[in-house]
Design an enzyme around this catalytic site. Structure first.
Site, PDB file in Angstrom:
ATOM      1  NE  ARG A   1      -0.409  14.364  19.197  1.00 26.49           N
ATOM      2  CZ  ARG A   1       0.171  13.183  19.282  1.00 26.49           C
ATOM      3  NH1 ARG A   1       1.385  13.019  18.769  1.00 26.49           N
ATOM      4  NH2 ARG A   1      -0.432  12.165  19.878  1.00 26.49           N
TER       5      ARG A   1
ATOM      6  CG  ASN B   1      11.929  15.347  -5.548  1.00 27.03           C
ATOM      7  OD1 ASN B   1      12.614  14.551  -6.186  1.00 27.03           O
ATOM      8  ND2 ASN B   1      12.385  16.511  -5.123  1.00 27.03           N
TER       9      ASN B   1
ATOM     10  CG  HIS C   1      -5.535  -4.657   4.270  1.00 29.93           C
ATOM     11  ND1 HIS C   1      -6.053  -5.237   3.139  1.00 29.93           N
ATOM     12  CD2 HIS C   1      -4.471  -3.910   3.864  1.00 29.93           C
ATOM     13  CE1 HIS C   1      -5.329  -4.873   2.091  1.00 29.93           C
ATOM     14  NE2 HIS C   1      -4.371  -4.064   2.508  1.00 29.93           N
TER      15      HIS C   1
ATOM     16  NE  ARG D   1       6.897  27.564  14.103  1.00 29.69           N
ATOM     17  CZ  ARG D   1       7.087  28.150  12.922  1.00 29.69           C
ATOM     18  NH1 ARG D   1       6.132  28.937  12.415  1.00 29.69           N
ATOM     19  NH2 ARG D   1       8.199  27.967  12.232  1.00 29.69           N
TER      20      ARG D   1
END
Length: 203
Positions: free
Chosen positions: A186, A82, A112, A189
């Protein structure tokens, strides 16, 4: 070792080196040209095939787009990105088949130094300083969806069939077949048949 080889192998390199600028500048110009063309213009596909290292079939990028090199990026079949798709491909970026990206998605390979004195520059030839950079490759599997505003950081691998929720910053590897989100991203599920939206179809 050439500067491009340093970048692709994870060593410190100077992004302002003339050899790298000579590769990046044409890529930047192609990206700008792409964004100025109408969406239905066939020249857009020609630009992508010139720009990218490898490109599959049925590829659509809404635009505007930005690739730092383009020649370090390989993408598969049935690809959609998109608005405002950004790939800082100082290192290698590989994306599998069936990829989807929402608006304002960024895939980033360079980084960096943290110490400010190193960011200011390291001593080089003829007493001149050069700003060091290093890059880590990003690998994205098949049928991955990166929702709006996702940032994928250097060195990350994302497994097949995974969805990254809107606004996430992916700083570590994410396995296949999961919904993941957050900053840092993270696993939330696994994706299961209960996630089907077929109930929304009209009878």
């Amino acid at each position: 070792m050439r500067e491009e080889e340093k970048a692709l192998s994870g060593k410190l390199f100077w992004p302002g080196h003339p050899d790298l600028v000579s590769i990046k500048l044409p890529a930047h110009n192609l990206c700008q040209e792409y964004g100025m063309l109408p969406e239905e213009d066939p020249r857009r596909q020609e630009i992508l095939r010139t720009l990218l290292k490898k490109m599959g079939e049925n590829v659509r990028m809404q635009g505007p787009i930005f690739f730092n090199y383009g020649s370090h990026t390989s993408i598969g079949n049935n690809f959609f990105a998109n608005y405002n798709f950004v790939v800082q491909d100082d290192a290698e970026v590989t994306i599998g088949d069936g990829f989807m990206a929402g608006p304002n998605v960024s895939i980033v390979t360079p980084s960096h130094p943290l110490p400010v004195e190193e960011r200011k520059g390291l001593p080089g030839e003829n007493g001149k300083t050069w700003a060091p950079c290093y890059a880590k490759p990003v690998h994205i599997g098949n049928h991955v969806w990166l929702a709006v505003g996702v940032v994928v950081c250097p060195g990350v691998t994302i497994g097949d069939n995974t969805v990254i929720a809107a606004g996430s910053v992916v700083t570590r590897d994410i396995p296949a077949g999961v919904l993941a989100g957050g900053t840092p991203c993270r696993v939330i599920r696994e994706i299961t048949p209960q996630d089907s939206v077929l109930y929304l179809l009209e009878e």
